[in-house]
Structures are given as structure tokens and as C-alpha cells.
Design a protein around this motif. Structure first.
Motif, PDB file in Angstrom:
ATOM      1  N   SER A 293     -19.193   3.637 -56.152  1.00  0.00           N
ATOM      2  CA  SER A 293     -18.635   4.907 -56.635  1.00  0.00           C
ATOM      3  C   SER A 293     -17.115   4.938 -56.577  1.00  0.00           C
ATOM      4  N   PHE A 294     -16.509   4.303 -55.575  1.00  0.00           N
ATOM      5  CA  PHE A 294     -15.072   4.416 -55.367  1.00  0.00           C
ATOM      6  C   PHE A 294     -14.401   3.053 -55.263  1.00  0.00           C
ATOM      7  N   GLY A 295     -14.978   2.062 -55.941  1.00  0.00           N
ATOM      8  CA  GLY A 295     -14.436   0.714 -55.859  1.00  0.00           C
ATOM      9  C   GLY A 295     -12.997   0.612 -56.321  1.00  0.00           C
ATOM     10  N   PHE A 296     -12.662   1.289 -57.422  1.00  0.00           N
ATOM     11  CA  PHE A 296     -11.292   1.165 -57.932  1.00  0.00           C
ATOM     12  C   PHE A 296     -10.298   1.847 -57.001  1.00  0.00           C
ATOM     13  N   LEU A 297     -10.714   2.925 -56.290  1.00  0.00           N
ATOM     14  CA  LEU A 297      -9.833   3.554 -55.310  1.00  0.00           C
ATOM     15  C   LEU A 297      -9.638   2.643 -54.097  1.00  0.00           C
ATOM     16  N   LEU A 298     -10.701   1.941 -53.678  1.00  0.00           N
ATOM     17  CA  LEU A 298     -10.580   0.998 -52.572  1.00  0.00           C
ATOM     18  C   LEU A 298      -9.629  -0.133 -52.923  1.00  0.00           C
ATOM     19  N   ASN A 299      -9.630  -0.540 -54.196  1.00  0.00           N
ATOM     20  CA  ASN A 299      -8.732  -1.616 -54.628  1.00  0.00           C
ATOM     21  C   ASN A 299      -7.271  -1.173 -54.624  1.00  0.00           C
ATOM     22  N   MET A 300      -7.032   0.142 -54.646  1.00  0.00           N
ATOM     23  CA  MET A 300      -5.660   0.651 -54.628  1.00  0.00           C
ATOM     24  C   MET A 300      -5.098   0.748 -53.215  1.00  0.00           C
ATOM     25  N   LEU A 301      -5.931   0.553 -52.211  1.00  0.00           N
ATOM     26  CA  LEU A 301      -5.464   0.621 -50.826  1.00  0.00           C
ATOM     27  C   LEU A 301      -4.630  -0.608 -50.472  1.00  0.00           C
ATOM     28  N   PRO A 302      -3.753  -0.500 -49.463  1.00  0.00           N
ATOM     29  CA  PRO A 302      -2.875  -1.624 -49.106  1.00  0.00           C
ATOM     30  C   PRO A 302      -3.623  -2.895 -48.729  1.00  0.00           C
ATOM     31  N   HIS A 303      -4.816  -2.773 -48.184  1.00  0.00           N
ATOM     32  CA  HIS A 303      -5.611  -3.938 -47.819  1.00  0.00           C
ATOM     33  C   HIS A 303      -7.081  -3.545 -47.813  1.00  0.00           C
ATOM     34  N   ALA A 304      -7.934  -4.551 -47.710  1.00  0.00           N
ATOM     35  CA  ALA A 304      -9.372  -4.295 -47.688  1.00  0.00           C
ATOM     36  C   ALA A 304      -9.764  -3.595 -46.390  1.00  0.00           C
ATOM     37  N   PRO A 305     -10.781  -2.733 -46.432  1.00  0.00           N
ATOM     38  CA  PRO A 305     -11.207  -2.036 -45.211  1.00  0.00           C
ATOM     39  C   PRO A 305     -11.574  -2.980 -44.077  1.00  0.00           C
ATOM     40  N   SER A 306     -12.074  -4.170 -44.397  1.00  0.00           N
ATOM     41  CA  SER A 306     -12.491  -5.105 -43.354  1.00  0.00           C
ATOM     42  C   SER A 306     -11.314  -5.724 -42.613  1.00  0.00           C
ATOM     43  N   GLU A 307     -10.096  -5.579 -43.143  1.00  0.00           N
ATOM     44  CA  GLU A 307      -8.927  -6.204 -42.522  1.00  0.00           C
ATOM     45  C   GLU A 307      -8.285  -5.345 -41.436  1.00  0.00           C
ATOM     46  N   GLY A 308      -8.796  -4.160 -41.219  1.00  0.00           N
ATOM     47  CA  GLY A 308      -8.238  -3.333 -40.139  1.00  0.00           C
ATOM     48  C   GLY A 308      -8.069  -1.895 -40.558  1.00  0.00           C
ATOM     49  N   PRO A 309      -7.639  -1.049 -39.616  1.00  0.00           N
ATOM     50  CA  PRO A 309      -7.504   0.385 -39.905  1.00  0.00           C
ATOM     51  C   PRO A 309      -6.311   0.670 -40.817  1.00  0.00           C
ATOM     52  N   TYR A 310      -6.347   1.882 -41.369  1.00  0.00           N
ATOM     53  CA  TYR A 310      -5.253   2.370 -42.204  1.00  0.00           C
ATOM     54  C   TYR A 310      -4.441   3.386 -41.403  1.00  0.00           C
ATOM     55  N   HIS A 311      -3.160   3.489 -41.748  1.00  0.00           N
ATOM     56  CA  HIS A 311      -2.267   4.433 -41.071  1.00  0.00           C
ATOM     57  C   HIS A 311      -1.730   5.413 -42.111  1.00  0.00           C
ATOM     58  N   LEU A 312      -1.988   6.706 -41.879  1.00  0.00           N
ATOM     59  CA  LEU A 312      -1.527   7.763 -42.766  1.00  0.00           C
ATOM     60  C   LEU A 312      -0.366   8.483 -42.103  1.00  0.00           C
ATOM     61  N   GLN A 313       0.746   8.637 -42.847  1.00  0.00           N
ATOM     62  CA  GLN A 313       1.916   9.318 -42.333  1.00  0.00           C
ATOM     63  C   GLN A 313       2.547  10.142 -43.445  1.00  0.00           C
ATOM     64  N   GLY A 314       3.088  11.308 -43.040  1.00  0.00           N
ATOM     65  CA  GLY A 314       3.801  12.130 -44.007  1.00  0.00           C
ATOM     66  C   GLY A 314       3.166  13.484 -44.223  1.00  0.00           C
ATOM     67  N   ALA A 315       3.472  14.086 -45.349  1.00  0.00           N
ATOM     68  CA  ALA A 315       2.990  15.432 -45.655  1.00  0.00           C
ATOM     69  C   ALA A 315       1.472  15.433 -45.815  1.00  0.00           C
ATOM     70  N   LEU A 316       0.856  16.514 -45.409  1.00  0.00           N
ATOM     71  CA  LEU A 316      -0.600  16.620 -45.490  1.00  0.00           C
ATOM     72  C   LEU A 316      -1.084  16.537 -46.931  1.00  0.00           C
ATOM     73  N   THR A 317      -0.301  17.054 -47.867  1.00  0.00           N
ATOM     74  CA  THR A 317      -0.721  17.057 -49.279  1.00  0.00           C
ATOM     75  C   THR A 317      -0.528  15.708 -49.951  1.00  0.00           C
ATOM     76  N   GLY A 318       0.246  14.799 -49.375  1.00  0.00           N
ATOM     77  CA  GLY A 318       0.447  13.486 -49.998  1.00  0.00           C
ATOM     78  C   GLY A 318       1.014  12.467 -49.032  1.00  0.00           C
ATOM     79  N   PRO A 319       0.236  12.056 -48.032  1.00  0.00           N
ATOM     80  CA  PRO A 319       0.746  11.095 -47.044  1.00  0.00           C
ATOM     81  C   PRO A 319       0.809   9.689 -47.610  1.00  0.00           C
ATOM     82  N   SER A 320       1.639   8.868 -46.996  1.00  0.00           N
ATOM     83  CA  SER A 320       1.701   7.449 -47.370  1.00  0.00           C
ATOM     84  C   SER A 320       0.648   6.700 -46.569  1.00  0.00           C
ATOM     85  N   VAL A 321       0.110   5.621 -47.169  1.00  0.00           N
ATOM     86  CA  VAL A 321      -0.957   4.845 -46.539  1.00  0.00           C
ATOM     87  C   VAL A 321      -0.471   3.408 -46.350  1.00  0.00           C
ATOM     88  N   SER A 322      -0.675   2.891 -45.162  1.00  0.00           N
ATOM     89  CA  SER A 322      -0.271   1.505 -44.909  1.00  0.00           C
ATOM     90  C   SER A 322      -1.386   0.783 -44.157  1.00  0.00           C
TER      91      SER A 322
END
Length: 322
Positions: A293-322
Motif C-alpha cells: 500500500s505504501f511502497g513508494f512512500l517507503l522508498n522516499m525515506l532516507p533509508h530502508a526500515p530494516s537499517e535502523g530507526p528514523y529521527h523526526l525533528q522540526g515543526a509538527l506540521t512538517g518535520p524533517s526525517v533522517s
């Protein structure tokens, strides 16, 4: 010698009960009457307490409890709620600075708390129908603080998220003098929320108070982007703390058809919720359904979910993801 027997048979002599009145139990009717009178007395006392407590100025008392937070309570009608307490209809919690409606309930039952009777401090217990569910709360004053212990049962998350998206905390005291429309959050939740916790607020600064909550969500879904199916998180469990304007997420976990998610970190709350900032760590384990269902959104993430956690920082309406 006469034996005193008539014929060949002897008859035992049985004394008549009528000749010995002390064999009766004359105390039983008196005890019954005393118990009956005692029952009438207890019932009369309950009625007296019920009528007295029903006539108490509950709305004024609740308003006195929330007044330090710059809020007030208004309602349309009041009736007795047997045996003790009152039932209030169409109750509204309003922000005093800007007269904005914060919460509304069609039916609220309220009764005096123990501290009211024995210590003379404002204290009430409330059961309210809110957001499609029920909130049970005990509100009391201690020194200059307002203390609330609460239980949540099956609140509608969609209703909560829509209201939170346009919420401005009355603690800001600024209102919306420019007439601008409240900010809206782009994420809409659905499902049910239950839980329990406590909160302590001193003065008008609501987000500067402290709180602790154990939350349980069921059938939770998140609509993120129009045109896509909602993200199905299923069951969510976790603990949330509020300390000096910071919401702390501790081990918030979701288990659903689209995958497993764990969130830890902080949300710095602002008077306007949409202006809050986040610093979160997310661990994501999508299922096959989630990838489909969300494969293309997963591909837009900085790395694959299996490679480790994601870090969200910034405004609640549009945080940056690393």
C-alpha cells in the motif's frame, strides 16, 4: 397401694403453651419495628442528602476549580441524580480570554468529593459523555493547584484529532485577535482511545502543568495523504508524560495490519498546537500489506526500515526525517 394409673396405659402430661407465656418470643415484633424504623431513617437520610447535594451550585464549583486556568463552565439544565449528585445538560467548557468553546457534553453527572465534606475544599467527581465516549474525573484543589484524576473510555479519535487541529490553548491568553482561522493539522486519526492518568495545573499555564497518562488505542487509522488508503496501526499502547510544556512519549507502540511502529521522544507544545515542534525516534517494521500500500512512500525515506530507526525533528506540521 394406689399407683395413680388408670387402666393399663399411662399418659404423659404435656403442659399447654397458653399456660406458660414465657415460652413465646415477645421481643421479635419489637426488633422488627426497630429495624423498620431504622430503615425509614436511613432512607430519609439518603433522600435528604440527595436533595441537598442536588441543589449544590455544581457549575459554580467546577468553574471555581477551572477559573485559575482561565476557563468557565456553563450549562442549560440541572436535575437530581439519585442517590447523590446532579445531572447537568448541555455542558460547555469555555476559554475566558476569547470565549472559545473547548469541550461540550450533552450529559454530565456530578457529585461532591470526599474533600468537600471533610476538608471544605472544592472537590467534585464528574462523569461526562465527550467525543463519543465517557470521561470519569475527580477534580479538587490543593493549595494553589488544580488536581485531576481521570479515566477515558472509547473516545472517538477522529473527533479529537479534528478539534486538536484547530485548538489554541487558553493558557496563551492571546486569543485570536486578528481573526485568523486556526491552523489545521493535515493528519486525521480514527479509532477509539481509552486510558487513565492524572494531571496537576497551577495558574493559567495549562501546557506548563504536569500530567501522566497510560493510553490504549483500538482500530487506529491515520489518513495522511488524500487518495491513499489510511495507514492501519491497529492497537496502540504507551505512556505519555507532560512536564513543563513538553509531551514525552515513552514506549508508544502500535501493532497493526500495515506494520509495527514504536515511538519515543518529545513534543514541545506551543499555544497553537500546529506550531509545536517534535524530536522523535521511530522504529518501523512494515508488513507485506504495508509495503504493497505504501511502497513508494517507503522508498522516499532516507533509508530502508530494516537499517535502523528514523529521527523526526522540526515543526509538527512538517518535520524533517533522517
Amino acid at each position: 397401694m394406689k399407683v395413680g394409673l388408670h387402666g393399663s396405659k399411662s399418659e404423659a402430661y404435656v403442659p399447654s403453651a397458653s399456660k406458660f407465656p414465657y415460652h413465646r418470643r415477645p421481643g421479635v415484633p419489637q426488633r422488627k419495628r426497630r429495624l423498620l424504623l431504622a430503615g425509614y431513617g436511613v432512607f430519609a437520610a439518603i433522600l435528604f442528602v440527595a436533595f441537598v447535594t442536588a441543589s449544590f451550585p455544581y457549575a459554580d464549583t467546577i468553574s471555581a476549580l477551572v477559573a485559575p486556568m482561565r476557563m468557565k463552565v456553563v450549562f442549560q439544565r440541572q436535575a437530581m441524580n439519585f442517590p447523590i449528585g446532579a445531572r447537568l445538560g448541555n455542558v460547555r467548557l469555555i476559554s475566558i480570554p476569547n470565549e472559545r468553546l473547548l469541550l461540550q457534553s450533552p450529559d454530565v453527572t456530578v457529585s461532591p468529593g470526599v474533600a468537600w465534606f471533610f476538608l471544605g475544599r472544592p472537590s467534585v467527581r464528574i462523569r461526562a459523555q465527550i467525543c463519543g465516549g465517557v470521561i470519569d474525573a475527580a477534580i479538587r484543589q490543593y493549595a494553589r493547584a488544580t488536581i485531576v484524576n481521570f479515566d477515558l473510555d472509547s473516545l472517538d479519535l477522529e473527533h479529537i484529532s479534528r478539534e486538536a487541529g484547530k485548538l489554541e490553548f487558553p493558557a496563551s491568553g492571546k486569543g485570536n485577535d486578528e481573526g485568523d482561522a486556526p491552523h489545521q493539522l493535515g493528519v486525521v486519526l480514527s479509532g477509539e482511545l481509552s486510558g487513565s492518568g492524572s494531571a496537576q495545573v497551577m495558574g493559567p499555564d495549562i501546557i506548563g502543568g504536569s500530567a501522566s497518562m497510560i493510553l490504549l488505542g483500538r482500530n487506529v487509522k491515520i489518513a495522511i495523504v488524500n487518495g491513499l488508503p489510511p495507514l492501519e496501526l491497529g492497537v496502540i499502547r504507551g505512556k505519555v508524560l507532560l512536564v513543563q510544556g513538553v509531551a514525552i512519549l515513552q514506549g508508544v507502540r502500535a501493532y497493526g495490519p500495515d506494520g509495527d511502529l514504536e515511538a519515543n521522544g518529545e513534543i514541545q507544545l506551543a499555544p497553537d498546537v500546529a506550531n509545536s515542534t517534535v524530536e522523535l525516534t521511530l522504529t518501523l517494521m512494515p508488513t507485506a500489506k504495508g509495503r504493497a500500500s505504501f511502497g513508494f512512500l517507503l522508498n522516499m525515506l532516507p533509508h530502508a526500515p530494516s537499517e535502523g530507526p528514523y529521527h523526526l525533528q522540526g515543526a509538527l506540521t512538517g518535520p524533517s526525517v533522517s
